[in-house]
Design an enzyme around this catalytic site. Structure first.
Site, PDB file in Angstrom:
ATOM      1  N   GLY A   1       0.803  -1.117  -0.109  1.00 30.46           N
ATOM      2  CA  GLY A   1      -0.003   0.037  -0.193  1.00 30.46           C
ATOM      3  C   GLY A   1       0.701   1.207   0.105  1.00 30.46           C
ATOM      4  O   GLY A   1       0.572   2.278   0.892  1.00 30.46           O
TER       5      GLY A   1
ATOM      6  N   ARG B   1       0.422   5.735  -1.689  1.00 29.10           N
ATOM      7  CA  ARG B   1      -0.002   7.115  -1.058  1.00 29.10           C
ATOM      8  C   ARG B   1       0.044   6.950   0.621  1.00 29.10           C
ATOM      9  O   ARG B   1       0.298   5.868   1.031  1.00 29.10           O
ATOM     10  CB  ARG B   1      -1.601   7.410  -1.409  1.00 29.10           C
TER      11      ARG B   1
ATOM     12  N   VAL C   1      -2.934  -7.337  -1.186  1.00 31.53           N
ATOM     13  CA  VAL C   1      -2.307  -8.031   0.164  1.00 31.53           C
ATOM     14  C   VAL C   1      -3.404  -9.306   0.469  1.00 31.53           C
ATOM     15  O   VAL C   1      -2.995 -10.048   1.367  1.00 31.53           O
ATOM     16  CB  VAL C   1      -1.915  -7.280   1.071  1.00 31.53           C
TER      17      VAL C   1
ATOM     18  N   ASN D   1       1.902  -2.380   5.413  1.00 28.56           N
ATOM     19  CA  ASN D   1       1.238  -1.044   5.786  1.00 28.56           C
ATOM     20  C   ASN D   1      -0.251  -1.110   5.119  1.00 28.56           C
ATOM     21  O   ASN D   1      -1.040  -0.310   5.553  1.00 28.56           O
ATOM     22  CB  ASN D   1       1.865   0.202   5.156  1.00 28.56           C
TER      23      ASN D   1
ATOM     24  N   TYR E   1     -12.115  -3.011  12.515  1.00 27.98           N
ATOM     25  CA  TYR E   1     -10.928  -2.280  12.522  1.00 27.98           C
ATOM     26  C   TYR E   1     -10.170  -2.688  13.634  1.00 27.98           C
ATOM     27  O   TYR E   1      -8.730  -3.117  13.563  1.00 27.98           O
ATOM     28  CB  TYR E   1     -10.986  -0.935  12.107  1.00 27.98           C
TER      29      TYR E   1
HETATM   30  P1  NAD Z   1      -4.627   5.202   3.121  1.00 27.57           P
HETATM   31  O1  NAD Z   1      -5.906   4.971   2.850  1.00 27.57           O
HETATM   32  O2  NAD Z   1      -4.076   6.534   2.311  1.00 27.57           O
HETATM   33  O3  NAD Z   1      -3.545   4.346   2.667  1.00 27.57           O
HETATM   34  C1  NAD Z   1      -4.138   2.680   2.638  1.00 27.57           C
HETATM   35  C2  NAD Z   1      -3.358   2.274   1.468  1.00 27.57           C
HETATM   36  O4  NAD Z   1      -3.583   0.812   1.804  1.00 27.57           O
HETATM   37  C3  NAD Z   1      -3.865   2.525   0.229  1.00 27.57           C
HETATM   38  O5  NAD Z   1      -2.816   2.724  -0.488  1.00 27.57           O
HETATM   39  C4  NAD Z   1      -4.637   1.565  -0.345  1.00 27.57           C
HETATM   40  O6  NAD Z   1      -4.678   1.512  -1.687  1.00 27.57           O
HETATM   41  C5  NAD Z   1      -3.886   0.200   0.363  1.00 27.57           C
HETATM   42  N1  NAD Z   1      -4.707  -0.950   0.440  1.00 27.57           N
HETATM   43  C6  NAD Z   1      -5.896  -1.122   1.018  1.00 27.57           C
HETATM   44  N2  NAD Z   1      -6.449  -2.384   0.786  1.00 27.57           N
HETATM   45  C7  NAD Z   1      -5.234  -2.982   0.064  1.00 27.57           C
HETATM   46  C8  NAD Z   1      -5.058  -4.323  -0.471  1.00 27.57           C
HETATM   47  N3  NAD Z   1      -6.020  -5.258  -0.190  1.00 27.57           N
HETATM   48  N4  NAD Z   1      -3.742  -4.526  -0.944  1.00 27.57           N
HETATM   49  C9  NAD Z   1      -2.993  -3.651  -1.220  1.00 27.57           C
HETATM   50  N5  NAD Z   1      -3.146  -2.504  -0.866  1.00 27.57           N
HETATM   51  C10 NAD Z   1      -4.248  -2.149  -0.110  1.00 27.57           C
HETATM   52  O7  NAD Z   1      -4.540   5.375   4.685  1.00 27.57           O
HETATM   53  P2  NAD Z   1      -3.181   5.546   5.515  1.00 27.57           P
HETATM   54  O8  NAD Z   1      -3.442   6.211   6.630  1.00 27.57           O
HETATM   55  O9  NAD Z   1      -2.079   5.970   4.734  1.00 27.57           O
HETATM   56  O10 NAD Z   1      -3.068   3.874   5.998  1.00 27.57           O
HETATM   57  C11 NAD Z   1      -1.875   3.152   6.086  1.00 27.57           C
HETATM   58  C12 NAD Z   1      -1.801   2.239   7.292  1.00 27.57           C
HETATM   59  O11 NAD Z   1      -1.728   2.800   8.325  1.00 27.57           O
HETATM   60  C13 NAD Z   1      -3.013   1.362   7.327  1.00 27.57           C
HETATM   61  O12 NAD Z   1      -2.770   0.212   7.617  1.00 27.57           O
HETATM   62  C14 NAD Z   1      -4.054   1.945   8.349  1.00 27.57           C
HETATM   63  O13 NAD Z   1      -4.992   1.326   9.244  1.00 27.57           O
HETATM   64  C15 NAD Z   1      -2.603   2.565   9.462  1.00 27.57           C
HETATM   65  N6  NAD Z   1      -3.274   3.672  10.402  1.00 27.57           N
HETATM   66  C16 NAD Z   1      -3.558   4.821   9.778  1.00 27.57           C
HETATM   67  C17 NAD Z   1      -3.781   5.593  10.826  1.00 27.57           C
HETATM   68  C18 NAD Z   1      -4.189   7.053  10.155  1.00 27.57           C
HETATM   69  O14 NAD Z   1      -4.769   8.080  11.218  1.00 27.57           O
HETATM   70  N7  NAD Z   1      -4.181   7.676   9.019  1.00 27.57           N
HETATM   71  C19 NAD Z   1      -3.815   5.300  12.144  1.00 27.57           C
HETATM   72  C20 NAD Z   1      -3.658   4.200  12.364  1.00 27.57           C
HETATM   73  C21 NAD Z   1      -3.239   3.246  11.612  1.00 27.57           C
END
Ligand code: NAD
Length: 256
Positions: free
Chosen positions: A18, A21, A70, A96, A161
């Protein structure tokens, strides 16, 4: 050795799921900046290649964009084989990729639960399984799972989640023990609120966003760039004695 040299990743090969972005892109950029060759993976190959090219231009590191969902074991095997073909090995895996589907439990479909657990928990498990033989054989590896503060504490309407992230934190600890004899470090980063696409449902509602901000001790959302240094740290020999650990980057949210 100069202390900063322990953070350098020259000669190392990383894969970020992922990675096109959000926090994944930040992780890929940080690893490349520290000297690693980086495979940026995403479900959309065009997005993966664009991000990989931009990161290569910014850092002069070697990068490759690869297609990877994934939740699909066969995708993972072929994508990782491509990385090994190109760069010779995999030293660093950043799990990620993730999604969130929010709502009261009675309004969620079984397919919502499956989608979140598949992407957030089964996906990292499959990716770890895919590097197991390689990393154990060379007695070196750094795995960083992007869990969440919601793997430790929770909020209403996050049943899939929070369950997935709690599972991911325990997957991290279990593999840290299983792979300790092989010199593989497995750690989790638990982000708090960062303003990325996954949080658009919150950010798009000013009242909800303001309410959330009020609960963050540092009084603001995280900037994705604030994740990069922690990624480099856990991916490097600077963190050589750290395994099975969870690092919270949450503005103090979980300290309350
Ligand atoms: P985001 O939505 O911008 O990024 C998520 C990425 O995962 C995207 O690129 C999406 O295309 C990819 N993705 C989703 N399902 C997928 C799959 N089946 N196969 C491959 N890629 C896939 O959000 P983010 O904030 O950048 O999230 C990244 C990670 O951080 C995630 O695991 C999220 O749970 C975690 N997270 C984010 C936050 C936050 O506040 N932004 C907080 C805690 C944890």
């Amino acid at each position: 050795m100069n202390v900063l040299d322990r953070f350098r990743l020259n000669g190392r090969v990383a894969i970020v799921t992922g990675g096109a972005r959000g926090l994944g892109r930040t992780a890929a950029l940080a690893l490349a900046s520290a000297g690693a060759s980086v495979a940026v993976s995403a479900r959309d190959i065009a997005a993966a290649e664009t991000a990989a090219n931009e990161i290569a231009q910014t850092t002069r590191a070697e990068t490759i964009g690869i297609a990877l969902d994934v939740t699909r074991a066969t995708d993972i095997e072929s994508a990782f084989a491509r990385v090994i073909d190109r760069f010779g090995t995999i030293d660093i895996l950043v799990n990620n990729a993730g999604i969130n589907i929010r709502g009261p439990i009675e309004r969620l479909a079984e397919s919502d639960w499956d989608a979140v657990i598949d992407a957030n928990l089964k996906g990292p498990w499959l990716c770890c399984r895919a590097v197991a033989i390689l990393m154990k054989a060379k007695k070196y590896g750094k795995v960083i799972n992007i869990s969440s503060m919601l793997g430790e504490i929770s909020l209403p309407e996050r049943t899939p989640y929070a369950s997935s992230k709690g599972g991911l934190t325990l997957l991290t600890k279990t593999l840290a023990l299983e792979w300790a004899p092989y010199g593989i470090n497995v750690n989790a980063i638990c982000p708090g609120p960062f303003a990325t696409d996954i949080n658009l449902p919150l950010l798009n509602d000013p009242a909800v966003a303001a309410n959330f901000t009020a609960k963050i001790p540092l009084g603001r959302w995280g900037d994705p760039e604030e994740l990069g240094p922690a990624i480099v740290f856990l991916a490097s020999q600077a963190a050589s004695f750290i395994t099975g650990s969870t690092l919270f980057i949450d503005g103090g949210y979980t300290a309350q």
